[in-house]
Design an enzyme around this catalytic site. Structure first.
Site, short mmCIF file in Angstrom:
data_model
loop_
_atom_site.label_atom_id
_atom_site.label_comp_id
_atom_site.label_asym_id
_atom_site.label_seq_id
_atom_site.Cartn_x
_atom_site.Cartn_y
_atom_site.Cartn_z
N ARG A 88 -11.70 -15.40 -40.82
CA ARG A 88 -13.01 -15.50 -41.50
C ARG A 88 -13.50 -16.91 -41.25
O ARG A 88 -12.83 -17.88 -41.63
CB ARG A 88 -12.90 -15.21 -42.99
CG ARG A 88 -14.17 -15.60 -43.75
CD ARG A 88 -14.22 -15.07 -45.15
NE ARG A 88 -14.48 -13.65 -45.17
CZ ARG A 88 -15.00 -12.99 -46.20
NH1 ARG A 88 -15.33 -13.63 -47.30
NH2 ARG A 88 -15.17 -11.69 -46.15
N HIS A 111 -20.07 -8.71 -39.87
CA HIS A 111 -19.00 -8.38 -40.82
C HIS A 111 -18.60 -6.92 -40.57
O HIS A 111 -18.84 -6.04 -41.39
CB HIS A 111 -19.52 -8.58 -42.25
CG HIS A 111 -18.44 -8.67 -43.29
ND1 HIS A 111 -17.10 -8.59 -43.00
CD2 HIS A 111 -18.52 -8.82 -44.64
CE1 HIS A 111 -16.40 -8.69 -44.12
NE2 HIS A 111 -17.24 -8.84 -45.12
N GLN A 116 -16.53 -4.72 -43.14
CA GLN A 116 -17.35 -4.25 -44.25
C GLN A 116 -18.09 -2.97 -43.88
O GLN A 116 -18.17 -2.01 -44.65
CB GLN A 116 -18.37 -5.33 -44.64
CG GLN A 116 -19.29 -4.93 -45.77
CD GLN A 116 -18.56 -4.78 -47.08
OE1 GLN A 116 -17.85 -5.68 -47.50
NE2 GLN A 116 -18.73 -3.65 -47.75
N ASP A 159 -27.81 -7.34 -49.84
CA ASP A 159 -26.74 -8.34 -49.81
C ASP A 159 -27.27 -9.57 -50.54
O ASP A 159 -28.49 -9.69 -50.76
CB ASP A 159 -26.43 -8.68 -48.33
CG ASP A 159 -25.19 -9.55 -48.16
OD1 ASP A 159 -24.49 -9.81 -49.15
OD2 ASP A 159 -24.93 -9.97 -47.01
N CYS A 162 -22.34 -4.99 -50.51
CA CYS A 162 -20.98 -5.35 -50.08
C CYS A 162 -20.26 -6.22 -51.10
O CYS A 162 -19.04 -6.35 -51.04
CB CYS A 162 -21.03 -6.03 -48.72
SG CYS A 162 -21.95 -7.59 -48.71
N ARG A 202 -12.92 -0.56 -48.52
CA ARG A 202 -12.44 -1.65 -47.65
C ARG A 202 -10.97 -1.42 -47.34
O ARG A 202 -10.53 -1.58 -46.20
CB ARG A 202 -12.63 -3.02 -48.34
CG ARG A 202 -14.06 -3.47 -48.56
CD ARG A 202 -14.78 -3.76 -47.25
NE ARG A 202 -14.12 -4.76 -46.42
CZ ARG A 202 -14.28 -6.08 -46.52
NH1 ARG A 202 -15.13 -6.57 -47.41
NH2 ARG A 202 -13.65 -6.92 -45.71
N1 CP Z 1 -17.67 -8.16 -49.09
C1 CP Z 1 -16.78 -9.15 -48.84
O1 CP Z 1 -16.46 -9.46 -47.68
O2 CP Z 1 -16.20 -9.67 -49.94
P1 CP Z 1 -15.33 -11.00 -49.97
O3 CP Z 1 -16.22 -12.14 -49.55
O4 CP Z 1 -14.85 -11.11 -51.38
O5 CP Z 1 -14.18 -10.85 -49.00
#
Ligand code: CP
Length: 300
Positions: free
Chosen positions: A102, A129, A132, A220, A259, A287
């Protein structure tokens, strides 16, 4: 390294492959698949940004599949002191069987993948992402049936998650409407890719138009991680807030997705996200299931 199964972006994988991954994840969820196919395998997860869902769902998913995990926080590793992503990739490839990253710059992810001897998974970048979105399309299919032709209205910031919705729309045959402020749009390259692949994606600056007759409305946060300086310009997103009036324009049984994390009163009202048409908790649960599909495809 050409045979390594990286999970970097939905536009880099064929629709059949994505469908296979979804099917594996759905089979684990339904109990049609079980066992510990990743016994003896280790996933390293590098987080240069905060995470709740991604971190926990990958950790639990890996353990349920019999594998192990190692979490590297950016500030605790030599990456945080300037060691290159390339050197990190070469070293980690000698220890572990897959690497999740990430990060902010998408180029770091692609560089990691180009130098890694083991699969690399995109755990979120500034571009996309995809993990997601695998959970999101799983949720949409569970709730609304066949994905082909379903109308999805994205309302708000054209974020990294929105970009993965674009990729998912093309790969799964969704009719995607992107409602965003006039200063945002798709790039020429993105539009060309959609057209070349027969996608049905259009941009509008009118949230009501996007929501009309939709099967799903999705949004989002207006302030993506790493873009906090833009918080002063939030007013331009106000016409794209998902509220009860916007939901009323969609089909009567349309669902709401997000998300998470969410900011009630900004991109969505509490009445919508906590209301009967919200499926955000199923979406968050998925997820775990969808990523078990990704891990199995990459590693087993
Ligand atoms: N939706 C998502 O990726 O959540 P986090 O940032 O908590 O991993």
């Amino acid at each position: 390294m050409g045979d390594v199964r990286h999970f970097l972006d939905l536009d880099r994988l064929e629709a059949d492959t994505l469908r296979d991954i979804l099917e594996i994840g759905a089979s684990y969820k339904a109990g049609r698949l079980n066992g510990r196919p990743l016994e003896g395998k280790t996933l390293a997860m590098i987080f240069e940004k905060p995470s709740t869902r991604t971190r926990v769902s990958f950790e639990v998913g890996m353990r349920q599949l019999g594998g192990e995990i190692v979490v590297l926080e950016h500030h605790d590793t030599q990456l945080g002191r300037g060691e290159t992503i390339g050197d990190t990739a070469r070293v980690l490839s000698r220890y572990v069987d897959a690497i999740l990253l990430r990060t902010d710059m998408h180029e770091k992810l692609t560089e990691l993948a180009s130098l890694s001897g083991v699969p690399v998974i995109n755990g979120l970048t500034d571009r996309s992402h995809p993990c997601q979105l695998m959970a999101d399309v799983m949720t949409l299919e569970e709730q609304r049936g066949s994905l082909d032709g379903q109308a999805v209205a994205w309302c708000g910031d054209l974020s990294n998650v929105a970009m993965s919705w674009v990729h998912a729309a093309v790969r799964f045959g969704l009719d995607l409407r992107l409602a965003c402020p006039p200063d945002q749009s798709l790039s020429n390259a993105e539009t060309a890719w959609i057209d070349e692949n027969g996608g049905r994606v259009r941009v509008t600056h009118d949230a009501a138009e996007a929501a009309e007759g939709a099967d799903c409305i999705v949004t989002d946060t207006w302030v993506s991680m790493g873009h906090e300086a833009e918080a002063a310009r939030l007013d331009r997103f106000t016409p794209f807030r998902v509220d009860e009036a916007l939901m009323a324009r969609a089909k009567p049984d349309a669902i709401f997705m997000h998300c998470l994390p969410a900011h009630r009163g900004q991109e969505v009202t509490a009445g919508v996200i906590d209301g009967p048409r919200s499926v955000v908790w199923d979406e968050a649960e998925n997820r775990l299931h969808a990523q078990k599909g990704i891990l199995t495809w990459c590693l087993a």
